[in-house]
Scaffold this active site. Structure first.
Site, short mmCIF file in Angstrom:
data_model
loop_
_atom_site.label_atom_id
_atom_site.label_comp_id
_atom_site.label_asym_id
_atom_site.label_seq_id
_atom_site.Cartn_x
_atom_site.Cartn_y
_atom_site.Cartn_z
CG HIS A 1 -1.75 1.19 1.42
ND1 HIS A 1 -3.09 1.23 1.13
CD2 HIS A 1 -1.45 2.43 1.90
CE1 HIS A 1 -3.58 2.42 1.41
NE2 HIS A 1 -2.59 3.17 1.88
CD GLU A 2 1.65 3.40 3.76
OE1 GLU A 2 1.75 4.49 3.16
OE2 GLU A 2 0.67 3.12 4.46
CG HIS B 1 0.25 5.96 -0.97
ND1 HIS B 1 -0.88 6.51 -1.53
CD2 HIS B 1 -0.15 5.40 0.20
CE1 HIS B 1 -1.92 6.30 -0.74
NE2 HIS B 1 -1.51 5.63 0.32
CE1 TYR C 1 -4.15 10.01 0.32
CE2 TYR C 1 -4.43 11.58 2.12
CZ TYR C 1 -4.37 10.28 1.66
OH TYR C 1 -4.53 9.23 2.56
CD GLU D 1 -5.25 6.15 1.42
OE1 GLU D 1 -5.32 4.98 1.83
OE2 GLU D 1 -4.25 6.85 1.58
CG ASP E 1 -10.70 10.35 5.56
OD1 ASP E 1 -9.46 10.27 5.53
OD2 ASP E 1 -11.46 9.49 5.07
CG HIS F 1 -8.12 6.92 4.75
ND1 HIS F 1 -7.68 8.19 5.06
CD2 HIS F 1 -7.01 6.17 4.57
CE1 HIS F 1 -6.35 8.20 5.08
NE2 HIS F 1 -5.92 6.99 4.79
#
Length: 555
Positions: free
Chosen positions: A378-379, A382, A393, A402, A475, A480
């Protein structure tokens, strides 16, 4: 009465400076904000306008050339919104892919000077027909007068850059420089972009932006940090869950303590290396060091987070290389850096535009977050997004950011369609919090705090009927929460086509068609077009994509 545990933070793409107060999410640092910085000009919506044009009746030319692409853009200014393309665009690259398509990338320019981070892509099919156009255009720069005159010499700019990075006398090669328009902190600078490369104890591949009139250093970043003389060998360690991990490590010599072993992997060709660093839980980045052990066996309890981070980084690198032919996160072999033991009881992991960072968790909600292969994927995704679509974002583009990170998270960690199941602490599991998000059944997971629940049903949505209409200060507009809608579409498509085809379609959409401000509808269009490119119009693959997005209410 049993205390109800709710996950306080979700996987994010960057860090919020300072401690994390309740109900506040870490904010992303765009890679271009760290390196090729592209700040919005006075928050003007025209400063970064996304573009996606699909031709229904393709414009045919004698060849897939840049000049014919300019002809197309001049003729279709009403469709693209690009004024004076022959004046304001410069050819960056011409690439032909495995499908026979040609992609011509143009940089936006002012008076012939390239605007950092702005440009468009023209897509030809194998018949020399323009089939689509996408990219991002800085219309604010195009409409405003930008002074591109210079008073500082090229040599003076290089001298200033050398001083700014404390470059040694011996350089790997002579510094290079390019004049650019550099949008930074709400001002458009005419600057020299100087590249300085050197080896030694602290090797560097620095990019320094020097104001072409004042001589002031506007910004700088180091694009490479490793030494070629290091040789990689095999080592091993124990991960957070006790898994035995085979590792690529490097023998190093320290002046006072002799031979040590570092979590530094130079075993892969054409990449700067894979490195894991120790942040030491002290909150002082100046104390961060390359993770080093006394032997080739990393088996201490303190080692476990570093072992998993190092091992998982290589797994994610291998996935993108083997499945998509992508060499590292930027596609050009950038070094992959991970930091473990960040902060104190830190309940998060993040990508800050340059590297991954993992907290150890507080033992109540999370264990060390590097334990999750899907978390690492996931990271690191990005990072791929930062170097491709660069999805902004916030709101729907941020939710797509995301979502793509989640999708590739479960493609790399292919045991299930859940995110974060390997990082939950025993107390959280005992209270029913067993994962962060579910692509297969989003509604089965409760959102993480009451503030966000106030904008919707309290569970993650799986359809646009359940969309959380949230303000930017919550958020980032639901990046998310609302990501689970497009996550579920990906799951449905994957169930029909399998993970391999899902990955190929989504990777093409991300790297070829999506733009910074794409919304959910744009994503459907990009993913459908990618399925058509790969498997043909009217194919079962195209039908599966349509069905997946129909099922979640994205039309």
């Amino acid at each position: 009465m049993k205390k109800k545990l709710l996950v306080p933070v979700l996987l994010s793409s960057a860090l919020l400076a300072g401690s994390i107060p309740a109900n506040v999410f870490a904010q992303p640092v765009n890679s271009s904000a760290v390196s090729n910085v592209q700040a919005s000009k006075k928050s003007d919506e025209k400063a970064n306008v996304p573009l996606f044009v699909k031709e229904r009746s393709s414009a045919k030319f004698s060849s897939s050339s840049p000049s014919n692409a300019i002809k197309y853009l001049k003729k279709n200014q009403d469709k693209t919104g690009i004024k004076n393309p022959d004046k304001d665009l410069k050819v960056n690259s011409v690439q032909k892919d495995e499908l026979g398509m040609t992609h011509i990338r143009f940089n936006q320019a002012v008076n012939g000077v390239t605007v950092e981070g702005a440009g468009v892509i023209i897509h030809y099919n194998e018949k020399n027909e323009v089939v689509s156009v996408n990219g991002r255009v800085n219309q604010a720069i195009a409409e405003d007068a930008v002074d591109t005159s210079v008073s500082l010499s090229n040599d003076a700019a290089i001298k200033e850059a050398l001083s700014a990075v404390n470059a040694p006398k011996e350089l790997t090669y002579n510094p290079t420089s390019e004049l650019v328009v550099y949008p930074f902190e709400e001002e458009n600078h005419t600057a020299y972009k100087v590249n300085v490369n050197f080896m030694g104890d602290e090797p560097g591949n620095w990019f320094v932006f020097v104001d072409a009139n004042s001589g002031e250093v506007i910004d700088k970043y180091n694009g490479l940090m490793h030494a070629d003389e290091n040789k990689t060998q095999k080592g091993f360690g124990k991960g957070v869950h006790g898994d035995h991990r085979e590792l690529h490590i490097t023998r190093v010599k320290e002046p006072k303590s002799g031979t040590k072993f570092a979590l530094a992997d130079y075993s892969h060709e054409n990449i700067g290396g894979i490195f894991t660093y120790d942040a030491k839980n002290d909150g002082n980045s100046g104390n961060d060091t390359l993770y080093v052990g006394n032997s080739a066996a990393f088996i201490r309890d303190y080692d476990r987070a570093a072992v998993d981070a190092h091992y998982n980084s290589e797994k994610v690198y291998d996935y993108f290389l083997n499945e998509h032919g992508r060499n590292s996160l930027d596609g050009e072999g950038m070094a992959i850096n991970s930091y473990v033991h960040y902060g104190s009881n830190y309940n998060n992991a993040f990508w800050n535009g340059r590297f991954m960072t993992y907290g150890d968790g507080d033992g109540e909600f999370f264990i060390p977050l590097s334990a999750g292969l899907d978390v690492a994927a996931h990271e690191m995704t990005h990072g791929v997004i930062s170097h491709t679509a660069n999805l902004a974002y916030r709101n729907q583009s941020g939710a797509l950011n995301e979502s793509f990170a989640d999708v590739f998270g479960v493609l790399v960690d292919d045991e299930d369609w859940e995110m974060g199941e390997d990082i939950m602490a025993p107390a959280a599991k005992a209270d029913g919090v067993t994962r962060l998000r579910s692509l297969s059944d989003p509604n089965s997971v409760v959102v993480s705090n009451e503030q966000r629940a106030a904008y919707g049903s309290g569970v993650y949505p799986d359809h646009m009927d359940e969309y959380y209409d949230m303000p930017l200060n919550v958020d980032n507009g639901g990046v998310h929460v609302n990501s689970s809608i497009t996550n579920h579409a990906a799951y449905l498509i994957g169930q029909e086509l399998g993970r391999e085809k899902l990955g190929k379609i989504y990777y093409r959409a991300l790297t070829v068609y999506l733009t910074s401000n794409s919304n959910f509808s744009d994503a459907r269009q990009a993913i459908v077009q990618s399925a058509i490119d790969l498997y043909g119009e009217g194919s079962g693959e195209e039908a599966a994509v349509h069905a997946g997005f129909d099922a979640v209410g994205i039309y």
